[in-house]
Design a protein around this motif. Structure first.
Motif, PDB file in Angstrom:
ATOM      1  N   THR A 149      47.898  30.911  32.999  1.00  0.00           N
ATOM      2  CA  THR A 149      49.156  31.036  33.721  1.00  0.00           C
ATOM      3  C   THR A 149      49.108  32.288  34.602  1.00  0.00           C
ATOM      4  O   THR A 149      48.268  33.177  34.389  1.00  0.00           O
ATOM      5  CB  THR A 149      50.335  31.151  32.741  1.00  0.00           C
ATOM      6  N   PRO A 150      50.005  32.402  35.579  1.00  0.00           N
ATOM      7  CA  PRO A 150      50.057  33.626  36.384  1.00  0.00           C
ATOM      8  C   PRO A 150      50.289  34.881  35.524  1.00  0.00           C
ATOM      9  O   PRO A 150      49.728  35.935  35.807  1.00  0.00           O
ATOM     10  CB  PRO A 150      51.219  33.378  37.341  1.00  0.00           C
ATOM     11  N   THR A 151      51.094  34.756  34.486  1.00  0.00           N
ATOM     12  CA  THR A 151      51.330  35.900  33.595  1.00  0.00           C
ATOM     13  C   THR A 151      50.047  36.296  32.879  1.00  0.00           C
ATOM     14  O   THR A 151      49.732  37.486  32.763  1.00  0.00           O
ATOM     15  CB  THR A 151      52.430  35.560  32.567  1.00  0.00           C
ATOM     16  N   GLU A 152      49.295  35.309  32.398  1.00  0.00           N
ATOM     17  CA  GLU A 152      48.029  35.620  31.735  1.00  0.00           C
ATOM     18  C   GLU A 152      47.045  36.249  32.714  1.00  0.00           C
ATOM     19  O   GLU A 152      46.341  37.199  32.359  1.00  0.00           O
ATOM     20  CB  GLU A 152      47.432  34.350  31.114  1.00  0.00           C
ATOM     21  N   CYS A 153      47.012  35.756  33.947  1.00  0.00           N
ATOM     22  CA  CYS A 153      46.144  36.362  34.966  1.00  0.00           C
ATOM     23  C   CYS A 153      46.514  37.826  35.182  1.00  0.00           C
ATOM     24  O   CYS A 153      45.641  38.700  35.210  1.00  0.00           O
ATOM     25  CB  CYS A 153      46.243  35.595  36.283  1.00  0.00           C
ATOM     26  N   ARG A 154      47.808  38.083  35.310  1.00  0.00           N
ATOM     27  CA  ARG A 154      48.275  39.466  35.533  1.00  0.00           C
ATOM     28  C   ARG A 154      47.916  40.353  34.347  1.00  0.00           C
ATOM     29  O   ARG A 154      47.395  41.464  34.511  1.00  0.00           O
ATOM     30  CB  ARG A 154      49.783  39.468  35.766  1.00  0.00           C
ATOM     31  N   ASP A 155      48.177  39.860  33.132  1.00  0.00           N
ATOM     32  CA  ASP A 155      47.916  40.676  31.948  1.00  0.00           C
ATOM     33  C   ASP A 155      46.424  40.881  31.709  1.00  0.00           C
ATOM     34  O   ASP A 155      45.998  41.970  31.314  1.00  0.00           O
ATOM     35  CB  ASP A 155      48.571  40.052  30.712  1.00  0.00           C
TER      36      ASP A 155
ATOM     37  N   PHE B 205      39.192  33.414  34.413  1.00  0.00           N
ATOM     38  CA  PHE B 205      39.799  34.536  35.129  1.00  0.00           C
ATOM     39  C   PHE B 205      39.172  34.675  36.519  1.00  0.00           C
ATOM     40  O   PHE B 205      39.875  34.845  37.514  1.00  0.00           O
ATOM     41  CB  PHE B 205      39.630  35.824  34.327  1.00  0.00           C
ATOM     42  N   GLN B 206      37.855  34.593  36.592  1.00  0.00           N
ATOM     43  CA  GLN B 206      37.161  34.735  37.872  1.00  0.00           C
ATOM     44  C   GLN B 206      37.475  33.594  38.827  1.00  0.00           C
ATOM     45  O   GLN B 206      37.577  33.801  40.034  1.00  0.00           O
ATOM     46  CB  GLN B 206      35.652  34.821  37.656  1.00  0.00           C
ATOM     47  N   THR B 207      37.628  32.379  38.305  1.00  0.00           N
ATOM     48  CA  THR B 207      37.826  31.223  39.177  1.00  0.00           C
ATOM     49  C   THR B 207      39.295  30.927  39.473  1.00  0.00           C
ATOM     50  O   THR B 207      39.593  30.331  40.501  1.00  0.00           O
ATOM     51  CB  THR B 207      37.181  29.965  38.580  1.00  0.00           C
ATOM     52  N   GLU B 208      40.201  31.318  38.584  1.00  0.00           N
ATOM     53  CA  GLU B 208      41.608  30.953  38.748  1.00  0.00           C
ATOM     54  C   GLU B 208      42.508  32.115  39.133  1.00  0.00           C
ATOM     55  O   GLU B 208      43.626  31.887  39.588  1.00  0.00           O
ATOM     56  CB  GLU B 208      42.144  30.336  37.461  1.00  0.00           C
ATOM     57  N   CYS B 209      42.066  33.318  38.931  1.00  0.00           N
ATOM     58  CA  CYS B 209      42.961  34.477  39.105  1.00  0.00           C
ATOM     59  C   CYS B 209      42.551  35.375  40.271  1.00  0.00           C
ATOM     60  O   CYS B 209      42.898  36.541  40.293  1.00  0.00           O
ATOM     61  CB  CYS B 209      43.004  35.300  37.821  1.00  0.00           C
ATOM     62  N   GLN B 210      41.817  34.851  41.211  1.00  0.00           N
ATOM     63  CA  GLN B 210      41.340  35.673  42.327  1.00  0.00           C
ATOM     64  C   GLN B 210      42.493  36.308  43.096  1.00  0.00           C
ATOM     65  O   GLN B 210      42.406  37.454  43.504  1.00  0.00           O
ATOM     66  CB  GLN B 210      40.471  34.848  43.281  1.00  0.00           C
ATOM     67  N   GLN B 211      43.574  35.578  43.301  1.00  0.00           N
ATOM     68  CA  GLN B 211      44.710  36.137  44.044  1.00  0.00           C
ATOM     69  C   GLN B 211      45.414  37.231  43.251  1.00  0.00           C
ATOM     70  O   GLN B 211      46.099  38.060  43.820  1.00  0.00           O
ATOM     71  CB  GLN B 211      45.702  35.043  44.448  1.00  0.00           C
ATOM     72  N   SER B 212      45.223  37.258  41.925  1.00  0.00           N
ATOM     73  CA  SER B 212      45.885  38.263  41.090  1.00  0.00           C
ATOM     74  C   SER B 212      45.075  39.559  40.989  1.00  0.00           C
ATOM     75  O   SER B 212      45.599  40.580  40.609  1.00  0.00           O
ATOM     76  CB  SER B 212      46.101  37.729  39.676  1.00  0.00           C
ATOM     77  N   GLN B 213      43.770  39.471  41.305  1.00  0.00           N
ATOM     78  CA  GLN B 213      42.911  40.644  41.174  1.00  0.00           C
ATOM     79  C   GLN B 213      43.127  41.590  42.333  1.00  0.00           C
ATOM     80  O   GLN B 213      43.257  41.162  43.481  1.00  0.00           O
ATOM     81  CB  GLN B 213      41.446  40.239  41.117  1.00  0.00           C
ATOM     82  N   PRO B 214      43.123  42.912  42.044  1.00  0.00           N
ATOM     83  CA  PRO B 214      43.233  43.874  43.130  1.00  0.00           C
ATOM     84  C   PRO B 214      41.984  43.857  43.998  1.00  0.00           C
ATOM     85  O   PRO B 214      40.892  43.680  43.506  1.00  0.00           O
ATOM     86  CB  PRO B 214      43.397  45.209  42.413  1.00  0.00           C
ATOM     87  N   ARG B 215      42.172  43.993  45.268  1.00  0.00           N
ATOM     88  CA  ARG B 215      41.023  43.942  46.190  1.00  0.00           C
ATOM     89  C   ARG B 215      40.510  45.322  46.490  1.00  0.00           C
ATOM     90  O   ARG B 215      41.085  46.295  46.431  1.00  0.00           O
ATOM     91  CB  ARG B 215      41.446  43.276  47.481  1.00  0.00           C
TER      92      ARG B 215
END
Length: 103
Positions: A34-40, A93-103
């Motif tokens: 989920t977006p929350t899991e990606c953020r956390d 995390f690498q494939t689904e949370c790219q938009q959540s990771q800081p650049r």
């Protein structure tokens, strides 16, 4: 020993069901995290002190990946099963949370 005649359709259905389970069933094509899991999970990768909510998100993700922490005292596959689940969560995390990771 003879089986009652009404059990033939039940046995056939059970065999088909078990064959589907053994083959892995239908592949899951949706998001796993989920977006929350990606953020956390992103926050846990920093050196900031983790919160209880972040730990809960991590445990939820590990459970989605197949890890069951309940038999910790008698798990012959520990830590291999935990590490396998962690690798899968890292992949998600690498494939689904790219938009959540800081650049």
């Amino acid at each position: 020993m003879r089986r009652p005649s009404g059990t033939q359709p039940i046995l056939a259905a059970l065999a088909i069901l078990l064959a589907g389970c053994a083959a892995g069933g239908m592949p899951y094509t949706g998001r796993h995290l989920t977006p929350t899991e990606c953020r956390d999970l992103a926050a846990l990768k920093t050196n900031a002190p983790p919160t209880m909510a972040q730990h809960h998100s991590e445990l939820t993700a590990l459970r989605k990946a197949g890890y069951d922490p309940s038999p910790w005292y008698d798990d012959p596959y520990y830590p291999d099963d935990l590490q396998a689940a962690q690798r899968l969560v890292d992949y998600w995390f690498q494939t689904e949370c790219q938009q959540s990771q800081p650049r």
